[in-house]
Design a protein around this motif. Structure first.
Motif, short mmCIF file in Angstrom:
data_model
loop_
_atom_site.label_atom_id
_atom_site.label_comp_id
_atom_site.label_asym_id
_atom_site.label_seq_id
_atom_site.Cartn_x
_atom_site.Cartn_y
_atom_site.Cartn_z
N PHE B 99 75.96 42.66 68.79
CA PHE B 99 74.54 42.89 69.10
C PHE B 99 74.34 42.79 70.61
CE2 PHE B 99 70.41 41.41 70.31
CZ PHE B 99 69.57 42.24 69.60
N SER B 100 73.59 43.70 71.19
CA SER B 100 73.39 43.63 72.66
C SER B 100 72.10 44.26 73.18
CB SER B 100 74.58 44.28 73.37
OG SER B 100 74.64 45.66 73.06
N THR B 101 71.16 44.61 72.31
CA THR B 101 69.96 45.34 72.75
C THR B 101 68.83 44.40 73.14
OG1 THR B 101 70.52 47.32 71.49
CG2 THR B 101 68.19 46.98 71.95
N ARG B 102 68.07 44.81 74.15
CA ARG B 102 66.98 44.00 74.66
C ARG B 102 65.79 44.91 74.92
NH1 ARG B 102 65.49 42.45 79.63
NH2 ARG B 102 67.04 43.91 80.44
N ILE B 103 64.62 44.47 74.46
CA ILE B 103 63.39 45.22 74.72
C ILE B 103 62.54 44.43 75.72
CG2 ILE B 103 61.28 46.19 73.72
CD1 ILE B 103 62.71 46.47 71.07
N ASP B 104 62.16 45.13 76.77
CA ASP B 104 61.33 44.52 77.82
C ASP B 104 60.02 45.32 77.86
OD1 ASP B 104 60.07 43.81 80.17
OD2 ASP B 104 61.80 44.17 81.46
N VAL B 105 58.90 44.68 77.53
CA VAL B 105 57.64 45.44 77.47
C VAL B 105 56.99 45.62 78.84
CG1 VAL B 105 57.23 44.72 75.07
CG2 VAL B 105 56.05 43.52 76.95
N THR B 126 62.08 41.78 71.01
CA THR B 126 63.24 42.34 70.33
C THR B 126 63.30 41.88 68.87
OG1 THR B 126 64.39 42.35 72.45
CG2 THR B 126 65.76 42.63 70.48
N ALA B 129 60.51 43.59 66.87
CA ALA B 129 60.85 44.99 66.57
C ALA B 129 61.85 45.06 65.42
CB ALA B 129 61.41 45.69 67.81
N LYS B 130 62.83 44.18 65.44
CA LYS B 130 63.82 44.15 64.36
C LYS B 130 63.15 43.80 63.02
CE LYS B 130 67.79 42.00 65.07
NZ LYS B 130 68.90 42.92 64.73
N ASN B 133 61.23 46.66 61.67
CA ASN B 133 62.09 47.71 61.11
C ASN B 133 62.68 47.30 59.77
OD1 ASN B 133 61.90 49.81 62.99
ND2 ASN B 133 63.30 48.79 64.38
N LEU B 156 54.13 46.20 72.77
CA LEU B 156 55.35 46.70 72.11
C LEU B 156 55.01 47.77 71.07
CD1 LEU B 156 58.46 46.22 71.29
CD2 LEU B 156 57.52 44.68 69.54
N LEU B 160 56.01 51.68 71.66
CA LEU B 160 57.08 52.26 70.84
C LEU B 160 56.54 52.97 69.60
CD1 LEU B 160 59.98 49.63 71.08
CD2 LEU B 160 59.53 51.64 72.49
#
Lengths: 275, 275
Positions: B99-105, B126, B129-130, B133, B156, B160
């Protein structure tokens, strides 16, 4: 075919549908895109295509403004293929005032093309996440020509638990082996002819690998020689990488990717081949 | 009530449901959470609650390990409230290897609490969002106590195009006005009593504002005096901010937020009030 240009229209149209296949594109469609559309038609009840030249994946000095566009021709092509919905949002529809979110999928997005084009894959990941949320497809289709983009999107979908199955279509080439790309339109016929050396270089590299050559530097050197032999192409890089992480490999193994970027008339041409 | 601890279980359970309200929590539930659950029950056919102490929103020196947990008690409480599904994933279920994803608003996430706790809101955005989903709720419920978190999540969802309606529940306070928080359990009864000065400070600030005082520095000063009067609380900050951007305001206006963080027994207590 229904054409939607607002997110609300698109969502309303989407809500009444069944299994949805989605092909995101930047338009100026070629046989590579069409092959994805046909695969989507085979696997789904309905097919949605988007045409959106996404500004956030271009940097300031890149070709956003002159990126080729042909909406009328594209629309006719998709109509002929039996596409159900074409989504053609404006940049303001996708990035309204106050938009500020960025998705970074991590180290993969900063290697190779991500290093050459800082922020590029953040732009790709963010717009794809948005399009997936807008369209809510069951399956989405991308071309292997943009190999690292495919890996970035698979990382995005896995990491954010996005409920979309990603299908990767093979590279489609012209009769001389040049990988189809909307950017090929920047090249004259003779430049396109010279660019086919990229494919010959990849084939030669794969042949060497299959005959036992695993040393990446040697493979890079031999591939570069062939691509540059005609004096038209300049190799920006030839790399052997892991197919998911895009980490450089010193020793090539089955399943690794050979990545090539060559410049021809100052146009960057990407190609790749699986070992 | 069904309890799911894997993403697959949760998705299968979700697929068979109708209008879904979702209340994400870190557990150790109090009346604030329960009020969100009840609101979700009123507005939806089914209610899903998650309990997940999200490691990525804590920094190294913070209280991840000692964050209070009481899964059995929480589960019984939710059962009593008629919750349909409780989702209790492990950290490995949410953050598997690779795992390596990052969300920055964006800027909002770097101000105020985002400046005090670098990366905190990326972790929040992050994981939310997960969870969205995974669960695909129609509505999701958050408490106004964490005002900036609410703003981050609204940014967010907007940016998105996440198809979830965000509902913000009012701050729930004990009979003395202390905003309910799982972290209040770190305080003794007398420390909790002293912490009620935070609410009195906010009320006093609002009263001054309503009587015409708009200068932020003066309001900050007067609020701080009241909160610190008992000698137990130390004010970390009192800010007047724009309710969406969280930019500091020199002149307070109707609709702005007074934000307070006070330390009591080294525990950071957050509270806020709308002007």
């Amino acid at each position: 075919m229904k054409i939607c240009s607002t997110i609300t229209d698109l969502r309303n149209a989407r809500a009444s549908l069944k299994r949805v296949g989605f092909v995101p594109t930047m338009g100026f469609l070629h046989e590579g895109h069409i092959s994805l559309v046909r695969e989507a038609k085979r696997q789904n009840d309905v097919v949605i295509v988007s045409i959106f030249v996404n500004p956030t994946q271009f940097s300031a000095h890149e070709d956003l403004d002159k990126y080729p566009r042909a909406l009328e021709r594209d629309s006719a092509l998709l109509q002929e293929e039996g596409v159900d919905i074409l989504f053609t949002p404006s940049a303001d529809e996708i990035y309204p005032d106050g938009f500020s979110t960025r998705i970074d999928v991590g180290p993969l997005a900063h290697r190779i093309e991500g290093a050459s084009r800082p922020g590029h894959f953040d732009g790709v990941a963010t717009v794809v996440a948005k399009l997936f949320n807008i369209i809510q497809p069951d399956r989405a289709y991308f071309g292997q020509k943009d190999a690292q983009q495919c890996a970035v999107i698979q990382q995005l979908v896995r990491d954010l638990n996005i409920p979309v199955k990603i299908i990767i279509g093979d590279i489609i080439r012209n009769q001389n082996g040049l990988a189809l790309s909307s950017r090929n339109s920047y090249l004259s016929t003779s430049q396109q002819q010279a660019a086919t050396a990229i494919y010959r270089g990849l084939l030669h590299g794969k042949e060497l690998f299959l005959s036992g050559m695993q040393n990446s530097s040697t493979l890079q050197h031999e591939i570069t020689k062939i691509i540059e032999a005609n004096g038209v192409n300049t190799v920006e890089y030839v790399y052997i990488v892991h197919p998911f992480s895009f980490e450089l490999k010193e020793t090539a193994e089955e399943g690794d990717l050979i990545l090539v970027v060559a410049q021809n008339n100052n146009i960057r041409l990407l190609d790749n081949m699986k070992l």
